[in-house]
Design a protein around this motif. Structure first.
Motif, PDB file in Angstrom:
ATOM      1  N   PRO A   2       0.794  -1.232   0.000  1.00  0.00           N
ATOM      2  CA  PRO A   2       0.000   0.000   0.000  1.00  0.00           C
ATOM      3  C   PRO A   2       0.824   1.280   0.000  1.00  0.00           C
ATOM      4  CG  PRO A   2      -0.120  -1.082   2.128  1.00  0.00           C
ATOM      5  CD  PRO A   2       0.616  -2.014   1.211  1.00  0.00           C
ATOM      6  N   VAL A   3       2.088   1.218   0.389  1.00  0.00           N
ATOM      7  CA  VAL A   3       2.896   2.441   0.455  1.00  0.00           C
ATOM      8  C   VAL A   3       3.664   2.718  -0.829  1.00  0.00           C
ATOM      9  CG1 VAL A   3       3.160   2.332   2.957  1.00  0.00           C
ATOM     10  CG2 VAL A   3       4.834   1.206   1.503  1.00  0.00           C
ATOM     11  N   MET A   4       3.609   1.786  -1.768  1.00  0.00           N
ATOM     12  CA  MET A   4       4.351   1.947  -3.024  1.00  0.00           C
ATOM     13  C   MET A   4       3.385   2.325  -4.144  1.00  0.00           C
ATOM     14  SD  MET A   4       7.720   0.979  -2.966  1.00  0.00           S
ATOM     15  CE  MET A   4       8.014   0.244  -4.555  1.00  0.00           C
ATOM     16  N   PRO A   5       3.704   3.378  -4.893  1.00  0.00           N
ATOM     17  CA  PRO A   5       2.858   3.706  -6.036  1.00  0.00           C
ATOM     18  C   PRO A   5       3.145   2.762  -7.203  1.00  0.00           C
ATOM     19  CG  PRO A   5       4.704   5.197  -5.952  1.00  0.00           C
ATOM     20  CD  PRO A   5       4.802   4.319  -4.719  1.00  0.00           C
ATOM     21  N   THR A   6       2.213   2.648  -8.115  1.00  0.00           N
ATOM     22  CA  THR A   6       2.384   1.779  -9.278  1.00  0.00           C
ATOM     23  C   THR A   6       2.636   2.585 -10.543  1.00  0.00           C
ATOM     24  OG1 THR A   6       0.963   0.107  -8.288  1.00  0.00           O
ATOM     25  CG2 THR A   6       1.291  -0.036 -10.655  1.00  0.00           C
ATOM     26  N   VAL A   7       1.720   3.495 -10.852  1.00  0.00           N
ATOM     27  CA  VAL A   7       1.781   4.211 -12.128  1.00  0.00           C
ATOM     28  C   VAL A   7       3.055   5.050 -12.284  1.00  0.00           C
ATOM     29  CG1 VAL A   7       0.610   5.908 -13.591  1.00  0.00           C
ATOM     30  CG2 VAL A   7      -0.702   4.126 -12.444  1.00  0.00           C
ATOM     31  N   VAL A  36      -4.639  11.049   0.723  1.00  0.00           N
ATOM     32  CA  VAL A  36      -5.092  10.312   1.909  1.00  0.00           C
ATOM     33  C   VAL A  36      -3.969   9.416   2.442  1.00  0.00           C
ATOM     34  CG1 VAL A  36      -6.681   8.504   2.698  1.00  0.00           C
ATOM     35  CG2 VAL A  36      -7.526  10.443   1.380  1.00  0.00           C
ATOM     36  N   MET A  37      -3.247   8.749   1.538  1.00  0.00           N
ATOM     37  CA  MET A  37      -2.145   7.882   1.972  1.00  0.00           C
ATOM     38  C   MET A  37      -1.039   8.692   2.650  1.00  0.00           C
ATOM     39  SD  MET A  37      -3.028   4.796   1.286  1.00  0.00           S
ATOM     40  CE  MET A  37      -1.569   3.802   1.242  1.00  0.00           C
ATOM     41  N   MET A  38      -0.721   9.863   2.092  1.00  0.00           N
ATOM     42  CA  MET A  38       0.305  10.706   2.713  1.00  0.00           C
ATOM     43  C   MET A  38      -0.154  11.210   4.078  1.00  0.00           C
ATOM     44  SD  MET A  38       2.140  12.833  -0.368  1.00  0.00           S
ATOM     45  CE  MET A  38       0.695  13.330  -1.290  1.00  0.00           C
ATOM     46  N   MET A  39      -1.421  11.586   4.182  1.00  0.00           N
ATOM     47  CA  MET A  39      -1.934  12.049   5.472  1.00  0.00           C
ATOM     48  C   MET A  39      -1.899  10.918   6.504  1.00  0.00           C
ATOM     49  SD  MET A  39      -5.099  14.476   4.234  1.00  0.00           S
ATOM     50  CE  MET A  39      -5.934  14.315   5.779  1.00  0.00           C
ATOM     51  N   SER A  57       0.136   8.327   6.506  1.00  0.00           N
ATOM     52  CA  SER A  57       1.544   8.078   6.849  1.00  0.00           C
ATOM     53  C   SER A  57       2.066   9.142   7.797  1.00  0.00           C
ATOM     54  CB  SER A  57       2.395   8.059   5.578  1.00  0.00           C
ATOM     55  OG  SER A  57       2.026   7.000   4.754  1.00  0.00           O
ATOM     56  N   ALA A  58       1.738  10.402   7.522  1.00  0.00           N
ATOM     57  CA  ALA A  58       2.204  11.487   8.386  1.00  0.00           C
ATOM     58  C   ALA A  58       1.617  11.364   9.789  1.00  0.00           C
ATOM     59  CB  ALA A  58       1.826  12.837   7.771  1.00  0.00           C
ATOM     60  N   THR A  59       0.362  10.952   9.871  1.00  0.00           N
ATOM     61  CA  THR A  59      -0.278  10.784  11.177  1.00  0.00           C
ATOM     62  C   THR A  59       0.370   9.642  11.956  1.00  0.00           C
ATOM     63  OG1 THR A  59      -2.360  11.635  10.313  1.00  0.00           O
ATOM     64  CG2 THR A  59      -2.472  10.331  12.343  1.00  0.00           C
ATOM     65  N   MET A  60       0.548   8.501  11.292  1.00  0.00           N
ATOM     66  CA  MET A  60       1.172   7.352  11.972  1.00  0.00           C
ATOM     67  C   MET A  60       2.599   7.674  12.405  1.00  0.00           C
ATOM     68  SD  MET A  60      -0.314   3.971   9.998  1.00  0.00           S
ATOM     69  CE  MET A  60       0.809   4.141   8.664  1.00  0.00           C
ATOM     70  N   MET A  61       3.281   8.471  11.620  1.00  0.00           N
ATOM     71  CA  MET A  61       4.667   8.822  11.942  1.00  0.00           C
ATOM     72  C   MET A  61       4.757   9.581  13.261  1.00  0.00           C
ATOM     73  SD  MET A  61       7.303  10.897   9.525  1.00  0.00           S
ATOM     74  CE  MET A  61       7.032   9.748   8.203  1.00  0.00           C
ATOM     75  N   GLN A  62       3.716  10.303  13.613  1.00  0.00           N
ATOM     76  CA  GLN A  62       3.742  11.092  14.840  1.00  0.00           C
ATOM     77  C   GLN A  62       3.744  10.210  16.094  1.00  0.00           C
ATOM     78  OE1 GLN A  62       4.472  14.288  14.368  1.00  0.00           O
ATOM     79  NE2 GLN A  62       4.326  13.648  12.218  1.00  0.00           N
ATOM     80  N   PRO A  70       6.531  15.015   6.893  1.00  0.00           N
ATOM     81  CA  PRO A  70       5.191  15.512   6.537  1.00  0.00           C
ATOM     82  C   PRO A  70       5.229  16.832   5.759  1.00  0.00           C
ATOM     83  CG  PRO A  70       5.173  14.698   8.774  1.00  0.00           C
ATOM     84  CD  PRO A  70       6.611  14.715   8.332  1.00  0.00           C
ATOM     85  N   ALA A  71       6.215  17.676   6.022  1.00  0.00           N
ATOM     86  CA  ALA A  71       6.332  18.930   5.265  1.00  0.00           C
ATOM     87  C   ALA A  71       6.636  18.634   3.796  1.00  0.00           C
ATOM     88  CB  ALA A  71       7.420  19.814   5.873  1.00  0.00           C
ATOM     89  N   VAL A  72       7.506  17.667   3.551  1.00  0.00           N
ATOM     90  CA  VAL A  72       7.792  17.270   2.169  1.00  0.00           C
ATOM     91  C   VAL A  72       6.548  16.672   1.532  1.00  0.00           C
ATOM     92  CG1 VAL A  72       9.148  15.680   0.736  1.00  0.00           C
ATOM     93  CG2 VAL A  72      10.269  16.985   2.544  1.00  0.00           C
ATOM     94  N   MET A  73       5.825  15.828   2.285  1.00  0.00           N
ATOM     95  CA  MET A  73       4.594  15.242   1.754  1.00  0.00           C
ATOM     96  C   MET A  73       3.572  16.323   1.432  1.00  0.00           C
ATOM     97  SD  MET A  73       3.827  11.705   3.736  1.00  0.00           S
ATOM     98  CE  MET A  73       4.917  11.444   5.100  1.00  0.00           C
ATOM     99  N   ALA A  74       3.485  17.340   2.254  1.00  0.00           N
ATOM    100  CA  ALA A  74       2.549  18.433   1.984  1.00  0.00           C
ATOM    101  C   ALA A  74       2.937  19.164   0.702  1.00  0.00           C
ATOM    102  CB  ALA A  74       2.502  19.394   3.170  1.00  0.00           C
TER     103      ALA A  74
END
Length: 122
Positions: free
Chosen positions: A28-33, A83-86, A88-93, A106-110
């Motif tokens: 789920p954390v790896m993109p495909t396209v 949604v996936m980045m959010m 991940s950022a939440t779990m990272m906290q 999370p700043a990079v993800m934003a």
């Protein structure tokens, strides 16, 4: 000789990209396209048959062609990535990572999310 070595390196990058894309279908954390876009790009430089196959693929071909034509990303993909980045950022906290990582990543993800939402849609 040099030309063959360069073509082999392009092919290796294309194969690696396809392998990462396949992993992205089950992780789920790896993109495909994005990896398939990179595979088509590398294939175009060293493996035209792979590039053609990817561009004509029934499921992934339209996404690759839209990206090449206009840099377009479907709205569904934008929502899923955001949604996936959010998540991940939440779990990272809740991890014992250093504070600069829990803020910096999370700043990079934003920033990526802002860039992504500024892309045109097909």
């Amino acid at each position: 000789m040099r030309k063959a070595a360069v073509r082999l390196l392009w092919r290796a990058l294309a194969v690696l990209s396809v392998v990462l894309a396949v992993l992205g279908t089950v992780l789920p954390v790896m993109p495909t396209v994005p990896f398939l876009i990179m595979a088509a790009w590398a294939g175009g430089k060293g493996w035209p048959a792979l590039e053609t196959w990817l561009l004509e693929h029934a499921h992934f071909g339209p996404h690759i062609r839209d990206w090449r034509a206009r840099g377009a990303v479907p709205r569904r993909a934008k929502w899923l990535a955001t949604v996936m980045m959010m998540g991940s950022a939440t779990m990272m906290q809740f991890t014992p990572l250093p504070l600069y990582v829990r803020i910096g990543v999370p700043a990079v993800m934003a920033a990526v999310a802002v860039w992504l939402w500024r892309r045109p849609e097909p």
